[in-house]
Structure formats: C-alpha cells, structure tokens
Motif scaffolding. Structure first.
Motif, PDB file in Angstrom:
ATOM      1  N   ASP A 191     -71.340  53.033 -16.243  1.00 44.49           N
ATOM      2  CA  ASP A 191     -71.579  51.598 -16.039  1.00 44.49           C
ATOM      3  C   ASP A 191     -73.071  51.295 -16.052  1.00 44.49           C
ATOM      4  OD1 ASP A 191     -69.020  50.515 -15.978  1.00 44.49           O
ATOM      5  OD2 ASP A 191     -68.824  50.696 -13.815  1.00 44.49           O
ATOM      6  N   ILE A 226     -72.096  48.198 -18.134  1.00 42.27           N
ATOM      7  CA  ILE A 226     -71.295  47.092 -17.619  1.00 42.27           C
ATOM      8  C   ILE A 226     -72.058  45.782 -17.822  1.00 42.27           C
ATOM      9  CG2 ILE A 226     -72.118  47.194 -15.209  1.00 42.27           C
ATOM     10  CD1 ILE A 226     -69.078  46.780 -14.448  1.00 42.27           C
ATOM     11  N   THR A 262     -68.880  48.523 -20.743  1.00 41.72           N
ATOM     12  CA  THR A 262     -68.132  49.737 -20.436  1.00 41.72           C
ATOM     13  C   THR A 262     -66.817  49.428 -19.731  1.00 41.72           C
ATOM     14  OG1 THR A 262     -69.638  49.952 -18.543  1.00 41.72           O
ATOM     15  CG2 THR A 262     -70.018  51.389 -20.423  1.00 41.72           C
ATOM     16  N   TYR A 263     -66.736  48.291 -19.055  1.00 35.30           N
ATOM     17  CA  TYR A 263     -65.497  47.938 -18.356  1.00 35.30           C
ATOM     18  C   TYR A 263     -64.442  47.414 -19.330  1.00 35.30           C
ATOM     19  CZ  TYR A 263     -62.435  46.217 -14.601  1.00 35.30           C
ATOM     20  OH  TYR A 263     -61.377  46.005 -13.750  1.00 35.30           O
ATOM     21  N   TYR A 293     -69.334  42.697 -13.904  1.00 35.62           N
ATOM     22  CA  TYR A 293     -70.145  43.276 -12.827  1.00 35.62           C
ATOM     23  C   TYR A 293     -70.281  42.271 -11.684  1.00 35.62           C
ATOM     24  CZ  TYR A 293     -73.848  46.143 -10.698  1.00 35.62           C
ATOM     25  OH  TYR A 293     -74.602  46.928  -9.846  1.00 35.62           O
ATOM     26  N   SER A 329     -66.200  53.830 -17.174  1.00 41.63           N
ATOM     27  CA  SER A 329     -66.588  52.744 -16.280  1.00 41.63           C
ATOM     28  C   SER A 329     -66.175  53.113 -14.860  1.00 41.63           C
ATOM     29  CB  SER A 329     -65.928  51.425 -16.677  1.00 41.63           C
ATOM     30  OG  SER A 329     -66.147  50.440 -15.679  1.00 41.63           O
TER      31      SER A 329
END
Length: 233
Positions: A71, A125, A201-202, A130, A210
C-alpha cells in the motif's frame, strides 16, 4: 510486471514493479529491513537482504535493489546518466520524517544535480481507498490540507475490486501519492521528472498486495510488491 516510461527511457537502467513470484524479479535483489524510518543506506558487498534497518537503499554498483510494499509508496530514482539509482519505501511516517529529501541528497552528495534525476512512484493505495482518521490528518499542517478530502473520491482507474466503504466517523481520504510528489517538489525535483502510477493497490488489481484490503478481506493470501531498480551490467 509494470514499468514506468521515464525510467524505461534511460539506457542502462532496468526496473519493475512486480509480485513476489514474478519471473522478471531479479533473484539476488537486495532490500532493507524496513521500519518506516527516514534512513537511506548505500549498498555494500556482503550485505544480507532484510537484515539492515532502513527504508531506502542507494547504489552506484550493478546490484539490483528494491523496496517491498503493500500500500505504501514504492519510489524508484535513477540518474539520467544511469550511474546511480535508489529505491525508497514511502510510508507516511517515513515521508513525514524526511526520507524523500534524504534520498535526493544522496544523489546531490555524489555530484548529480536534482535536474538530472527521474523518479517513478509505483502502485500504491490511492485516495479512493485510503481512509484515515481525524487524528491522522491532525498531524499534518493546514497548508497541506489539499492532501485529503472528506468525500470519498472516485478511483483513477476502473476498479476490479470494490473500494472500501467509510468505516470511521469524521474520517478523510488521504492522497499518499500526492504527499510523495509534494515532498519531491520541495526537494527540487520538477513535476515533469516524476511519473506516478495510477494503479491503486486496493481496488485496481487483485494481483498487487494491499495491507488495507487484506484487513478488510482476511481470507486473501498475504503477498507483497517488489519494486526494484538496477544498473545494467
């Protein structure tokens, strides 16, 4: 494996943002024991990966170097003449502690001016995913309030995984990549020298690690992103 156009355009530099099992990842890549510090070390022969506490590594040798993220910002830096490279782990604590300025200073100390650098921020992220607390943003000065917003923004890329819903009252959505860019600009790097991946990344890619997503979906296997750079032999 993903690559940045600006680093890919430098003859003599190889790099990548990849998963742990990517066949393109160098077998002998060196990385530090990351502790969310502002410390940047120089690679030395004989050093063993994942034993020296630091969050950045710099070299003028041909040893591949890397940072590991899930992340946080992976920041790869290369001189345009391909003589020196660095890999930096940019979690918010290290960013706040000055790791970006420390990494840039490594090049300056070696006689490479800031305008001779190219910087790539890899998958991390994004503000769409986030979520941070009121107490978190209270740690930042008000002249940096452009880094967060209280309305969840849309993803930069079409999501492959649903972004998380808000889980805290009064929370904000923080732009970690924007924070990294802000610090690079403060260190004298021009915006045109910086390339930022749009990959979150999420939500953008299930193959990229993540930490935040895995806390929400603990059934997911643990994995990591290796962001590496090397001077070609």
């Amino acid at each position: 494996m993903q690559q940045a156009d600006n680093l890919g355009a430098i003859p003599g530099i190889d790099h990548g943002f990849c998963t742990i099992n990517d066949p393109m990842r160098p077998d002998d890549v060196f990385f530090c024991k990351q502790v969310h510090s502002a410390s940047v070390i120089e690679w030395q022969p004989g050093q063993v990966a994942n034993t020296l506490e630091a969050d950045g590594v710099f070299t003028h040798e041909h040893q591949p170097i890397a940072v590991i993220t899930a992340d946080c910002l992976p920041i790869l830096i290369a001189a345009k003449n391909a003589e020196k490279v660095a890999a930096v782990h940019g979690g918010w604590k290290g960013l706040q502690g000055g790791i970006v300025a420390n990494a840039i200073q490594r090049f300056v100390d070696e006689g490479i001016t800031v305008d001779q650098l190219q910087v790539a921020i890899g998958p991390s992220i994004k503000p769409c995913c986030y979520e941070v607390s009121e107490a978190f943003v209270a740690q930042f000065p008000m002249d940096q309030k452009h880094l967060w917003q209280h309305t969840q923004p849309a993803p930069l890329l079409a999501p492959q995984i649903a972004p998380p819903h808000a889980r805290q009252v009064g929370s904000a959505w923080f732009d970690l990549s924007g924070y990294g860019v802000m610090l690079l600009l403060a260190a004298g790097v021009k915006r045109a020298q910086i390339e930022v991946s749009k990959v979150c990344t999420y939500c953008s890619s299930p193959s990229f690690a993540s930490y935040r997503r895995r806390t929400h979906h603990p059934e997911e296997p643990k994995t990591l992103i290796y962001s590496w750079v090397a001077r070609k032999a």
